[in-house]
Write a protein that holds these residues in place. Structure first.
Motif, short mmCIF file in Angstrom:
data_model
loop_
_atom_site.label_atom_id
_atom_site.label_comp_id
_atom_site.label_asym_id
_atom_site.label_seq_id
_atom_site.Cartn_x
_atom_site.Cartn_y
_atom_site.Cartn_z
N GLU A 132 0.88 -0.99 0.13
CA GLU A 132 0.08 0.28 0.00
C GLU A 132 0.99 1.22 0.22
O GLU A 132 2.22 1.14 0.51
CB GLU A 132 -0.74 0.06 1.15
CG GLU A 132 -1.87 1.24 1.44
CD GLU A 132 -2.24 1.18 2.63
OE1 GLU A 132 -4.21 1.89 2.40
OE2 GLU A 132 -1.54 1.77 4.25
N SER A 133 0.11 2.05 -0.48
CA SER A 133 1.56 3.68 -0.34
C SER A 133 0.34 4.58 0.10
O SER A 133 -1.03 4.33 -0.12
CB SER A 133 1.49 4.16 -2.50
OG SER A 133 0.55 3.99 -2.94
N SER A 134 0.88 5.22 1.07
CA SER A 134 -0.59 6.14 1.83
C SER A 134 0.29 7.72 2.26
O SER A 134 1.60 7.45 1.98
CB SER A 134 -0.59 5.13 2.64
OG SER A 134 0.28 5.00 3.68
N ARG A 135 -0.14 8.02 2.10
CA ARG A 135 0.35 9.21 2.63
C ARG A 135 0.70 10.57 1.65
O ARG A 135 2.76 11.00 1.73
CB ARG A 135 1.56 9.48 4.38
CG ARG A 135 0.64 9.24 5.58
CD ARG A 135 -0.91 10.51 5.53
NE ARG A 135 -0.65 10.38 7.17
CZ ARG A 135 -2.08 10.17 7.38
NH1 ARG A 135 -2.97 9.84 6.27
NH2 ARG A 135 -2.36 9.84 8.69
N VAL A 136 0.87 10.24 0.51
CA VAL A 136 1.04 11.12 -0.77
C VAL A 136 1.14 12.57 -0.91
O VAL A 136 0.40 13.09 -0.47
CB VAL A 136 0.55 9.79 -1.67
CG1 VAL A 136 1.62 10.99 -2.87
CG2 VAL A 136 0.92 8.56 -2.15
N PHE A 137 2.16 13.08 -0.45
CA PHE A 137 2.50 14.41 -0.74
C PHE A 137 3.39 15.21 -1.22
O PHE A 137 4.21 14.77 -1.69
CB PHE A 137 2.14 15.25 0.40
CG PHE A 137 3.11 15.05 1.26
CD1 PHE A 137 4.41 16.25 1.12
CD2 PHE A 137 4.27 14.06 1.99
CE1 PHE A 137 6.17 15.85 1.99
CE2 PHE A 137 5.14 14.13 2.59
CZ PHE A 137 6.24 15.21 2.50
N VAL A 138 2.63 15.94 -1.92
CA VAL A 138 3.76 17.24 -2.87
C VAL A 138 4.09 18.25 -1.87
O VAL A 138 2.82 19.13 -1.72
CB VAL A 138 3.38 17.20 -4.38
CG1 VAL A 138 4.92 17.80 -5.04
CG2 VAL A 138 4.43 15.64 -4.65
N SER A 139 5.25 18.99 -1.47
CA SER A 139 4.81 20.17 -0.75
C SER A 139 4.19 21.23 -1.37
O SER A 139 4.81 21.92 -2.81
CB SER A 139 6.71 21.03 -0.84
OG SER A 139 5.86 22.06 0.10
N ARG A 140 3.63 21.54 -1.22
CA ARG A 140 3.31 23.00 -2.43
C ARG A 140 3.75 24.19 -2.18
O ARG A 140 3.37 25.40 -3.13
CB ARG A 140 1.81 23.99 -1.42
CG ARG A 140 1.74 24.79 0.06
CD ARG A 140 0.55 25.88 0.06
NE ARG A 140 -0.34 24.86 0.32
CZ ARG A 140 -1.27 25.28 1.67
NH1 ARG A 140 -1.61 25.98 1.82
NH2 ARG A 140 -2.68 25.06 1.05
N ASP A 141 4.96 24.34 -1.64
CA ASP A 141 5.91 25.39 -1.89
C ASP A 141 6.96 25.31 -3.28
O ASP A 141 8.00 25.97 -3.30
CB ASP A 141 6.86 25.61 -0.86
CG ASP A 141 6.18 25.72 0.58
OD1 ASP A 141 4.78 26.92 0.12
OD2 ASP A 141 5.90 25.57 1.68
N ILE A 142 6.86 24.00 -3.66
CA ILE A 142 7.65 23.42 -5.33
C ILE A 142 6.55 24.71 -6.06
O ILE A 142 5.56 25.30 -6.57
CB ILE A 142 7.30 22.50 -5.07
CG1 ILE A 142 8.16 21.58 -4.47
CG2 ILE A 142 8.34 21.99 -6.44
CD1 ILE A 142 8.19 19.04 -4.16
N PRO A 143 8.04 25.39 -6.99
CA PRO A 143 7.22 26.43 -7.97
C PRO A 143 7.40 25.64 -9.27
O PRO A 143 6.92 23.81 -9.13
CB PRO A 143 8.57 26.87 -8.45
CG PRO A 143 9.92 26.56 -7.11
CD PRO A 143 9.50 25.65 -6.44
N ALA A 144 5.69 25.86 -9.91
CA ALA A 144 5.35 25.29 -10.66
C ALA A 144 6.37 24.64 -11.71
O ALA A 144 6.25 23.10 -12.64
CB ALA A 144 4.34 25.65 -11.60
N ASP A 145 7.16 25.57 -12.27
CA ASP A 145 8.52 24.24 -13.39
C ASP A 145 9.49 23.72 -13.15
O ASP A 145 9.62 22.57 -13.50
CB ASP A 145 9.03 25.93 -13.81
CG ASP A 145 9.94 26.14 -12.65
OD1 ASP A 145 10.07 25.88 -11.44
OD2 ASP A 145 11.31 26.83 -13.06
N LYS A 146 9.31 23.33 -11.29
CA LYS A 146 9.63 21.82 -10.67
C LYS A 146 9.00 20.70 -10.42
O LYS A 146 9.40 20.28 -9.93
CB LYS A 146 9.93 22.48 -9.35
CG LYS A 146 11.37 22.03 -8.80
CD LYS A 146 12.93 22.67 -7.95
CE LYS A 146 14.04 22.05 -7.82
NZ LYS A 146 14.88 22.19 -6.37
#
Length: 195
Positions: free
Chosen positions: A112-126
């Motif tokens: 199972e994969s869970s607690r998936v996140f990507v920081s909202r502070d990452i610039p759109a181009d990255k």
């Protein structure tokens, strides 16, 4: 940018990276999404953060940009197994028990994969680069553990997002609204993953 898979067996090699990952999870899930989850010393955690799990961190310059938790579907810790199965058994009040179209598997080849996140502070181009690296490390880490399939609750927009990454998955349950987000359980066959 680096991708690291952490475990209880190797976390000592990576300094405070697991602490930073759990702090980044707190920022995403408790501060930004306002989920009611356990926390201590600025870190988010739950009953599934056990020695059976693995944690993937995408990090750069001491900052965690994204992360995922991997748990075998064979995991047991007291009365708990893994999040999707426990929800199906009615053990998690915030997640409906009809989240899967079939009985939750208990199989050493399914994780199972869970607690998936990507920081909202990452610039759109990255952001896309971070997502690609996160998925590549997820596939590698799962395969390293002997997994052939991944089961995970993902935002309902996942078909578009996952295709963009060159991956394939199948719906494994209905679209539901949980904590104000539309989500769905999906199953990814790692044998189809080309990364």
């Amino acid at each position: 940018m680096h991708a690291t898979t952490l475990s209880f067996g190797n976390m000592h090699i990576h300094g405070d990276l697991l602490v930073k990952l759990l702090k980044a999870r707190r920022q995403t899930f408790i501060v930004e999404r306002k989920w009611d989850l356990p926390e201590a010393e600025g870190m988010e955690y739950d009953q599934y953060d056990t020695p059976a799990s693995r944690w993937i961190a995408i990090h750069e310059d001491g900052e965690v940009l994204a992360g995922i938790r991997l748990t075998p579907t064979t995991a047991r810790c007291g009365m708990y197994s893994y999040m999707i199965r426990d929800a199906q058994k009615g053990m998690l009040e915030d997640i409906p028990d009809n989240l899967l179209n079939f009985e939750a598997p208990v199989d050493q080849k399914i994780w199972e994969s869970s607690r998936v996140f990507v920081s909202r502070d990452i610039p759109a181009d990255k952001r896309f680069q971070v997502q690609v690296q996160l998925m590549q490390e997820l596939i590698k880490a799962a395969r390293d553990q002997g997994a052939e399939q991944l089961l995970g609750m993902v935002p309902s927009l996942w078909p578009r997002w996952i295709r963009r990454l060159g991956l394939r998955a199948e719906p494994a349950g209905p679209v539901m609204e949980i904590e104000g987000m539309k989500v769905q359980v999906a199953m990814m066959d790692l044998n189809d993953a080309v990364h």
